[in-house]
Motif scaffolding. Structure first.
Motif, short mmCIF file in Angstrom:
data_model
loop_
_atom_site.label_atom_id
_atom_site.label_comp_id
_atom_site.label_asym_id
_atom_site.label_seq_id
_atom_site.Cartn_x
_atom_site.Cartn_y
_atom_site.Cartn_z
N VAL A 92 -4.80 -8.90 -5.65
CA VAL A 92 -4.04 -8.63 -4.42
C VAL A 92 -4.99 -8.44 -3.24
O VAL A 92 -6.17 -8.12 -3.43
CB VAL A 92 -3.12 -7.41 -4.59
N CYS A 93 -4.46 -8.62 -2.02
CA CYS A 93 -5.37 -8.64 -0.86
C CYS A 93 -5.68 -7.25 -0.34
O CYS A 93 -6.71 -7.02 0.26
CB CYS A 93 -4.79 -9.53 0.24
N GLY A 94 -4.75 -6.29 -0.55
CA GLY A 94 -4.98 -4.93 -0.06
C GLY A 94 -4.78 -4.78 1.44
O GLY A 94 -4.94 -3.68 1.97
N LYS A 95 -4.44 -5.87 2.11
CA LYS A 95 -4.39 -5.82 3.58
C LYS A 95 -3.02 -6.16 4.16
O LYS A 95 -2.75 -5.84 5.31
CB LYS A 95 -5.40 -6.83 4.16
N CYS A 96 -2.19 -6.85 3.39
CA CYS A 96 -0.93 -7.33 3.97
C CYS A 96 0.08 -6.18 4.08
O CYS A 96 -0.15 -5.06 3.63
CB CYS A 96 -0.35 -8.45 3.10
N TYR A 97 1.21 -6.45 4.70
CA TYR A 97 2.26 -5.44 4.91
C TYR A 97 2.67 -4.80 3.59
O TYR A 97 2.76 -3.58 3.48
CB TYR A 97 3.46 -6.12 5.59
N ALA A 98 2.90 -5.65 2.56
CA ALA A 98 3.33 -5.12 1.26
C ALA A 98 2.25 -4.21 0.66
O ALA A 98 2.54 -3.11 0.20
CB ALA A 98 3.65 -6.27 0.29
N CYS A 99 1.01 -4.68 0.66
CA CYS A 99 -0.08 -3.87 0.10
C CYS A 99 -0.21 -2.54 0.84
O CYS A 99 -0.42 -1.50 0.22
CB CYS A 99 -1.40 -4.64 0.17
N ARG A 100 -0.04 -2.58 2.16
CA ARG A 100 -0.21 -1.35 2.93
C ARG A 100 0.95 -0.40 2.73
O ARG A 100 0.92 0.74 3.20
CB ARG A 100 -0.47 -1.68 4.39
N VAL A 106 3.99 -7.02 -4.98
CA VAL A 106 4.59 -8.11 -4.19
C VAL A 106 3.67 -8.51 -3.03
O VAL A 106 4.14 -9.00 -2.00
CB VAL A 106 6.00 -7.74 -3.68
N CYS A 107 2.35 -8.31 -3.23
CA CYS A 107 1.39 -8.77 -2.23
C CYS A 107 1.66 -10.25 -1.92
O CYS A 107 1.79 -11.06 -2.83
CB CYS A 107 -0.04 -8.62 -2.75
N GLN A 108 1.73 -10.57 -0.67
CA GLN A 108 2.09 -11.94 -0.28
C GLN A 108 0.89 -12.90 -0.34
O GLN A 108 1.04 -14.10 -0.10
CB GLN A 108 2.74 -11.95 1.11
N ASN A 109 -0.28 -12.34 -0.63
CA ASN A 109 -1.47 -13.20 -0.75
C ASN A 109 -2.03 -13.18 -2.17
O ASN A 109 -3.22 -13.42 -2.38
CB ASN A 109 -2.56 -12.72 0.22
N THR A 110 -1.17 -12.89 -3.15
CA THR A 110 -1.61 -12.75 -4.54
C THR A 110 -2.27 -14.03 -5.05
O THR A 110 -1.74 -15.13 -4.88
CB THR A 110 -0.41 -12.41 -5.45
ZN ZN Z 1 -1.49 -8.03 -0.02
#
Ligand code: ZN
Ligand code: NAD
Length: 345
Positions: A92-100, A106-110
């Protein structure tokens, strides 16, 4: 080292000889002790539409894994040589809206290893340190490798209360079987399983299903009503991806009951929302991936509790990868539960 590789954009895969990789920054190299086949690997092997749109051969397949860290890349301070790990396969990216919002599942950059990069069907494999999960030393590698799909099953089964609740599981493929194990360990009763394959109904019984139904021979809704004295089940867990099973499961759920949907449907499905969901005030959960890292704690503890009946789910064990084609073909034919490879013979 030998590795199962998707070498070209066509049906199948090849056992090839490749160099042992070097861990880059933030990565570790593991000696793969056990690795299991997921439905996704089968899709890649069969080269279905989804695989054609996503996979870029040549690439080593596989993502469900347990292994020992044998080399640590630059900048890794969370793992040491000798650690016994499994891996969350969603990077996961840790930075997107979902991650935050702590919704890493449901990270959108998985990105997924074995899908978007080289995987673990090899003697040695690279794992991003941020995805590693440390296992207790005494956990058998075949159980440790199963933690990733078990996480799907845990999120499906435990999306709401289950102890003492009547439960319908549709689909006893590898994931549905893990779902039965989790439901039984969590005190669900009775656990009713609808599954057309006789082989898998037998497995479902061995894992602990209290009743099994062949939905192609009897009406599962009637069968559930008979078993529950006309009430319907409190909990419906959809593990098949069959549109008919969805409809039957909703019809068999008691008003006010809970539904978890994990199975992926091959096309848009039509359901009588008014009568099967809204007027019944059902609580419906879509399930994807696993919660990071809460689900991993639950899975690990459930295994360590000794209450998960996993042995009947693991129907095939292979030493080395020599017979990988047989393994994939058996799985494709629905003649397996989980299939596990032990790469080092
Ligand atoms: Zn993410
Ligand atoms: P599988 O295809 O091996 O198992 C599906 C089972 O459903 C089979 O045993 C099949 O005989 C049975 N089935 C078919 N028609 C049925 C019907 N009408 N009623 C009851 N059962 C029926 O798949 P699997 O590997 O066990 O995975 C289960 C599902 O979960 C698949 O749809 C898969 O794509 C999906 N999945 C979802 C996620 C997620 O994150 N949401 C992750 C992994 C897998």
């Amino acid at each position: 080292m030998p590795a199962i590789m998707k070498t070209k954009p066509a049906y199948g895969a090849e056992l090839v000889e490749v160099d042992v990789p070097k861990p880059g920054p933030g990565e570790v190299l593991i000696k793969v002790l056990a690795t299991s086949i997921c439905g996704t690997d089968l899709h890649i092997y069969e080269w279905n539409e989804w695989a054609q749109s996503r996979i870029k051969p040549p690439q080593i397949m596989g993502h469900e894994v347990a292994g020992e860290v044998i080399e640590v890349g630059p900048g890794v301070d969370t793992l040491e040589v000798g650690d016994y790990i499994s891996a969350e396969t969603h990077i996961v990216c840790g930075k997107c809206y979902a991650c935050r919002h702590n919704r890493y599942h449901v990270c959108q950059n998985t990105k997924i290893f074995g899908v978007d990069m080289d995987g673990v069907f090899a003697e040695y494999a690279i794992v991003p340190a941020q995805n590693a999960w440390k296992n207790p030393k005494d956990m058998p590698p075949e159980y440790a490798a199963l933690q990733e799909p078990l996480g799907n099953a845990v999120d499906t089964v435990l999306a709401g209360p289950i102890a003492g609740r009547s439960t319908l599981i549709t689909g006893a493929g590898p994931l549905g079987l893990l779902g039965i194990a989790v439901a039984k360990a969590s005190g669900a009763y009775p656990v009713i399983v609808s599954e057309p394959s006789e082989f898998r109904r037998e497995l479902a019984k061995k894992v602990g299903a209290d009743y099994v139904i062949n939905p192609f021979e009897e009406d599962p809704v009637k069968a559930v009503m008979d078993i529950t004295d006309g009430a319907g089940v409190e909990v419906f867990l959809e593990f098949s991806g069959a549109p008919k099973a969805l409809e039957q499961g909703l019809a068999a759920t008691t008003p006010g009951g809970r539904v978890s949907l994990l199975g992926l449907f091959p096309r848009d499905v039509t359901v009588d929302f008014n009568n099967l969901i809204i007027f019944k005030a059902l609580e419906v959960h879509g399930i994807t991936g696993r919660h990071l890292w809460e689900t991993w704690y639950t899975v690990s503890s459930l295994i360590q509790s000794g209450r998960l009946n996993l042995d009947p789910v693991i129907t095939h064990k292979y030493k080395g990868f020599d017979d990988f084609e047989e393994a994939f073909e058996l799985m494709k034919a629905g003649k397996t539960g989980k299939v596990v490879f032990f790469p080092h013979k």
